[in-house]
Scaffold this motif. Structure first.
Motif, PDB file in Angstrom:
ATOM      1  N   ILE A 114       0.806  -1.241   0.230  1.00 12.29           N
ATOM      2  CA  ILE A 114       0.179   0.236  -0.172  1.00 12.29           C
ATOM      3  C   ILE A 114       0.859   1.362   0.110  1.00 12.29           C
ATOM      4  O   ILE A 114       0.770   2.073  -0.992  1.00 12.29           O
ATOM      5  CB  ILE A 114      -0.956   0.053   1.194  1.00 12.29           C
ATOM      6  CG1 ILE A 114      -2.019  -1.233   0.930  1.00 12.29           C
ATOM      7  CG2 ILE A 114      -1.722   1.110   1.506  1.00 12.29           C
ATOM      8  CD1 ILE A 114      -3.001  -1.308   2.203  1.00 12.29           C
ATOM      9  N   PRO A 115       1.669   1.520   1.133  1.00 15.27           N
ATOM     10  CA  PRO A 115       2.617   2.698   0.850  1.00 15.27           C
ATOM     11  C   PRO A 115       3.746   2.557  -0.490  1.00 15.27           C
ATOM     12  O   PRO A 115       3.944   3.758  -0.849  1.00 15.27           O
ATOM     13  CB  PRO A 115       3.456   2.594   2.199  1.00 15.27           C
ATOM     14  CG  PRO A 115       3.442   1.366   2.549  1.00 15.27           C
ATOM     15  CD  PRO A 115       2.143   0.679   2.222  1.00 15.27           C
ATOM     16  N   CYS A 116       3.966   1.365  -0.886  1.00 16.45           N
ATOM     17  CA  CYS A 116       4.738   1.264  -2.052  1.00 16.45           C
ATOM     18  C   CYS A 116       4.101   2.110  -3.426  1.00 16.45           C
ATOM     19  O   CYS A 116       4.455   2.736  -4.262  1.00 16.45           O
ATOM     20  CB  CYS A 116       5.238  -0.142  -2.253  1.00 16.45           C
ATOM     21  SG  CYS A 116       5.966  -0.237  -4.046  1.00 16.45           S
ATOM     22  N   GLY A 117       2.688   1.476  -3.370  1.00 20.55           N
ATOM     23  CA  GLY A 117       1.922   2.102  -4.572  1.00 20.55           C
ATOM     24  C   GLY A 117       1.616   3.387  -4.383  1.00 20.55           C
ATOM     25  O   GLY A 117       1.567   4.117  -5.108  1.00 20.55           O
ATOM     26  N   VAL A 118       1.312   3.975  -3.059  1.00 17.99           N
ATOM     27  CA  VAL A 118       1.131   5.490  -2.934  1.00 17.99           C
ATOM     28  C   VAL A 118       2.276   6.423  -3.199  1.00 17.99           C
ATOM     29  O   VAL A 118       2.252   7.240  -3.865  1.00 17.99           O
ATOM     30  CB  VAL A 118       0.782   5.657  -1.441  1.00 17.99           C
ATOM     31  CG1 VAL A 118       0.850   7.209  -0.959  1.00 17.99           C
ATOM     32  CG2 VAL A 118      -0.685   4.857  -0.857  1.00 17.99           C
ATOM     33  N   MET A 119       3.384   5.947  -2.558  1.00 18.81           N
ATOM     34  CA  MET A 119       4.664   6.508  -3.053  1.00 18.81           C
ATOM     35  C   MET A 119       5.111   6.496  -4.495  1.00 18.81           C
ATOM     36  O   MET A 119       5.301   7.584  -5.135  1.00 18.81           O
ATOM     37  CB  MET A 119       6.030   6.020  -2.394  1.00 18.81           C
ATOM     38  CG  MET A 119       5.942   6.017  -0.704  1.00 18.81           C
ATOM     39  SD  MET A 119       5.607   7.629  -0.302  1.00 18.81           S
ATOM     40  CE  MET A 119       5.213   7.422   1.376  1.00 18.81           C
ATOM     41  N   LEU A 120       4.715   5.423  -5.168  1.00 16.65           N
ATOM     42  CA  LEU A 120       5.123   5.190  -6.820  1.00 16.65           C
ATOM     43  C   LEU A 120       3.875   6.346  -7.552  1.00 16.65           C
ATOM     44  O   LEU A 120       4.407   7.034  -8.260  1.00 16.65           O
ATOM     45  CB  LEU A 120       4.967   4.037  -7.553  1.00 16.65           C
ATOM     46  CG  LEU A 120       6.227   3.109  -6.795  1.00 16.65           C
ATOM     47  CD1 LEU A 120       5.781   1.628  -7.379  1.00 16.65           C
ATOM     48  CD2 LEU A 120       7.643   3.806  -7.227  1.00 16.65           C
ATOM     49  N   THR A 121       2.913   6.527  -6.994  1.00 17.42           N
ATOM     50  CA  THR A 121       1.672   7.281  -7.410  1.00 17.42           C
ATOM     51  C   THR A 121       2.254   8.843  -7.363  1.00 17.42           C
ATOM     52  O   THR A 121       1.985   9.551  -8.187  1.00 17.42           O
ATOM     53  CB  THR A 121       0.468   6.866  -6.825  1.00 17.42           C
ATOM     54  OG1 THR A 121       0.075   5.618  -7.065  1.00 17.42           O
ATOM     55  CG2 THR A 121      -0.644   8.014  -7.490  1.00 17.42           C
ATOM     56  N   LEU A 122       2.710   9.015  -5.923  1.00 13.69           N
ATOM     57  CA  LEU A 122       3.088  10.251  -5.737  1.00 13.69           C
ATOM     58  C   LEU A 122       4.239  10.824  -6.652  1.00 13.69           C
ATOM     59  O   LEU A 122       4.458  11.829  -7.298  1.00 13.69           O
ATOM     60  CB  LEU A 122       3.367  10.548  -4.234  1.00 13.69           C
ATOM     61  CG  LEU A 122       2.202  10.468  -3.394  1.00 13.69           C
ATOM     62  CD1 LEU A 122       2.702  10.623  -1.780  1.00 13.69           C
ATOM     63  CD2 LEU A 122       1.273  11.604  -3.693  1.00 13.69           C
ATOM     64  N   ALA A 123       5.193   9.515  -6.970  1.00 13.91           N
ATOM     65  CA  ALA A 123       6.207  10.170  -7.939  1.00 13.91           C
ATOM     66  C   ALA A 123       5.851  10.559  -9.154  1.00 13.91           C
ATOM     67  O   ALA A 123       6.219  11.518  -9.871  1.00 13.91           O
ATOM     68  CB  ALA A 123       7.171   8.870  -7.874  1.00 13.91           C
ATOM     69  N   LEU A 124       4.705   9.847  -9.670  1.00 19.44           N
ATOM     70  CA  LEU A 124       4.381  10.433 -11.026  1.00 19.44           C
ATOM     71  C   LEU A 124       3.661  11.558 -11.045  1.00 19.44           C
ATOM     72  O   LEU A 124       3.603  12.350 -11.866  1.00 19.44           O
ATOM     73  CB  LEU A 124       3.207   9.018 -11.451  1.00 19.44           C
ATOM     74  CG  LEU A 124       3.722   7.718 -11.713  1.00 19.44           C
ATOM     75  CD1 LEU A 124       2.515   6.904 -12.189  1.00 19.44           C
ATOM     76  CD2 LEU A 124       4.353   8.041 -13.027  1.00 19.44           C
ATOM     77  N   VAL A 125       2.735  11.756  -9.881  1.00 23.23           N
ATOM     78  CA  VAL A 125       1.998  13.049  -9.709  1.00 23.23           C
ATOM     79  C   VAL A 125       3.015  14.305  -9.458  1.00 23.23           C
ATOM     80  O   VAL A 125       2.860  15.373 -10.468  1.00 23.23           O
ATOM     81  CB  VAL A 125       1.265  13.228  -8.376  1.00 23.23           C
ATOM     82  CG1 VAL A 125       0.710  14.564  -8.207  1.00 23.23           C
ATOM     83  CG2 VAL A 125      -0.117  12.173  -8.473  1.00 23.23           C
ATOM     84  N   VAL A 126       4.231  14.092  -8.901  1.00 22.46           N
ATOM     85  CA  VAL A 126       5.293  15.081  -8.818  1.00 22.46           C
ATOM     86  C   VAL A 126       5.829  15.435 -10.206  1.00 22.46           C
ATOM     87  O   VAL A 126       6.233  16.691 -10.477  1.00 22.46           O
ATOM     88  CB  VAL A 126       6.141  15.002  -7.650  1.00 22.46           C
ATOM     89  CG1 VAL A 126       7.409  15.956  -7.669  1.00 22.46           C
ATOM     90  CG2 VAL A 126       5.811  14.814  -6.378  1.00 22.46           C
ATOM     91  N   ALA A 127       6.017  14.408 -10.783  1.00 30.43           N
ATOM     92  CA  ALA A 127       6.747  14.234 -12.169  1.00 30.43           C
ATOM     93  C   ALA A 127       5.841  15.171 -13.523  1.00 30.43           C
ATOM     94  O   ALA A 127       6.423  15.098 -14.443  1.00 30.43           O
ATOM     95  CB  ALA A 127       7.309  12.973 -12.796  1.00 30.43           C
ATOM     96  N   LEU A 128       4.502  15.236 -13.157  1.00 34.11           N
ATOM     97  CA  LEU A 128       3.672  15.744 -14.308  1.00 34.11           C
ATOM     98  C   LEU A 128       4.146  17.216 -14.453  1.00 34.11           C
ATOM     99  O   LEU A 128       4.416  17.971 -13.596  1.00 34.11           O
ATOM    100  CB  LEU A 128       2.209  15.474 -13.689  1.00 34.11           C
ATOM    101  CG  LEU A 128       1.639  14.311 -13.710  1.00 34.11           C
ATOM    102  CD1 LEU A 128       0.223  14.429 -13.267  1.00 34.11           C
ATOM    103  CD2 LEU A 128       1.628  13.668 -15.120  1.00 34.11           C
ATOM    104  N   PRO A 129       3.883  17.554 -15.777  1.00 38.68           N
ATOM    105  CA  PRO A 129       4.226  19.041 -15.842  1.00 38.68           C
ATOM    106  C   PRO A 129       3.338  19.991 -15.298  1.00 38.68           C
ATOM    107  O   PRO A 129       2.198  19.738 -15.020  1.00 38.68           O
ATOM    108  CB  PRO A 129       3.877  18.956 -17.535  1.00 38.68           C
ATOM    109  CG  PRO A 129       3.992  17.835 -18.087  1.00 38.68           C
ATOM    110  CD  PRO A 129       3.657  16.863 -16.762  1.00 38.68           C
ATOM    111  N   GLN A 130       3.735  21.157 -14.713  1.00 40.01           N
ATOM    112  CA  GLN A 130       3.082  22.087 -14.096  1.00 40.01           C
ATOM    113  C   GLN A 130       1.803  22.789 -14.758  1.00 40.01           C
ATOM    114  O   GLN A 130       0.922  23.358 -14.418  1.00 40.01           O
ATOM    115  CB  GLN A 130       3.914  23.179 -13.381  1.00 40.01           C
ATOM    116  CG  GLN A 130       5.106  22.747 -12.522  1.00 40.01           C
ATOM    117  CD  GLN A 130       5.901  23.697 -11.809  1.00 40.01           C
ATOM    118  OE1 GLN A 130       5.594  25.041 -12.405  1.00 40.01           O
ATOM    119  NE2 GLN A 130       6.806  23.486 -11.085  1.00 40.01           N
TER     120      GLN A 130
END
Length: 264
Positions: A114-130
């Motif tokens: 669960i935290p593994c998937g959350v962290m990977l999802t947050l990595a994708l969110v942060v990497a999105l263009p502003q």
């Protein structure tokens, strides 16, 4: 053996310190800026060594990934200032890898997914263009969390020891298959009792998060122009579902009546 290992570690540390001082004297690199990254990297390496040494030290992967992630972020931002916007994504990737290592080391720690998937999802969110705005971020966030719980429902979970297996105090070992002459060996051993099962409850948050992600995706693609359309559409779909359920329930409750009508 321990003295030789200590000498190797100390020799590598001294060589790294000498190289950094030499680069600082030549004006190639500011070694003072790498002090904290080196400290964090050393702490992460220590926890990683503890993690690899024994299976019981699965917890060491979590602080190890945090320290290594901090060291990587600080090094990237100091050596390549233009890549500072990727620092958050790199840190979340390291943390997600740490929780993933916890599950891979001990498969009973399914909660680490669960935290593994959350962290990977947050990595994708942060990497999105502003420039993408808030709605695409919400789409990636909800769909990533939905994928996390959906993947969790596919993970086999091994049941714990039963009270009859002799694992609790005061109980002896189970008799062997030969102790029951009137019972087959397969029934005495019961091999199917220890088979892993799959959890069903993660499908509920996965479905809810997936619906929210699809709603935001539809809104982002301009198929839904305003949020006030959600409630009327939901009421219509709920009414249709109730009508279909009532029809099928009534048809199933009177099969004989339908047969007589067709026979006449």
């Amino acid at each position: 053996m321990k003295s030789a290992r200590t000498s190797i570690i100390a020799g590598i540390a001294l060589m790294a310190a000498g190289v950094l001082l030499l680069l600082d004297l030549l004006g190639i690199l500011d070694s003072a800026a790498l002090v904290w990254p080196l400290i964090f990297a050393a702490a992460g390496a220590a926890f990683l060594t503890l993690f690899l040494r024994s299976r019981d030290n699965w917890w060491a992967a979590i602080p190890g990934s945090v320290f290594l992630g901090l060291a990587a972020v600080m090094t990237v931002t100091q050596l390549w200032p233009g890549a500072a916007e990727w620092g958050g994504a790199v840190f979340f990737l390291f943390m997600g890898s740490g929780f993933g290592a916890v599950y891979l080391r001990e498969r009973s720690n399914w909660w680490a997914l669960i935290p593994c998937g959350v962290m990977l999802t947050l990595a994708l969110v942060v990497a999105l263009p502003q420039a993408w705005g808030g709605i695409p971020v919400a789409v990636v966030l909800f769909l990533g969390l939905a994928a996390t719980f959906a993947a969790l429902s596919l993970v086999p979970v091994h049941p714990g020891p039963s009270p009859r297996d002799g694992s609790h105090p005061g109980s002896g070992p189970l008799p062997g298959p030969g102790s029951y002459p009137d019972r087959p060996a397969a029934l005495a051993g019961q091999p199917g009792a220890a088979e892993p099962s799959r959890m069903k409850w993660p499908l509920i948050p996965a479905a809810v998060l997936a619906v929210l992600g699809l709603i935001f995706a539809l809104q982002a693609t301009a198929l839904l122009t305003a949020s006030e359309f959600f409630v009327p559409v939901f009421l219509v779909l709920a009414g249709v579902a109730l009508l279909v359920y009532a029809y099928r329930h009534r048809a199933g409750a009177h099969p004989g009546a339908q047969h007589n009508v067709h026979g006449a």
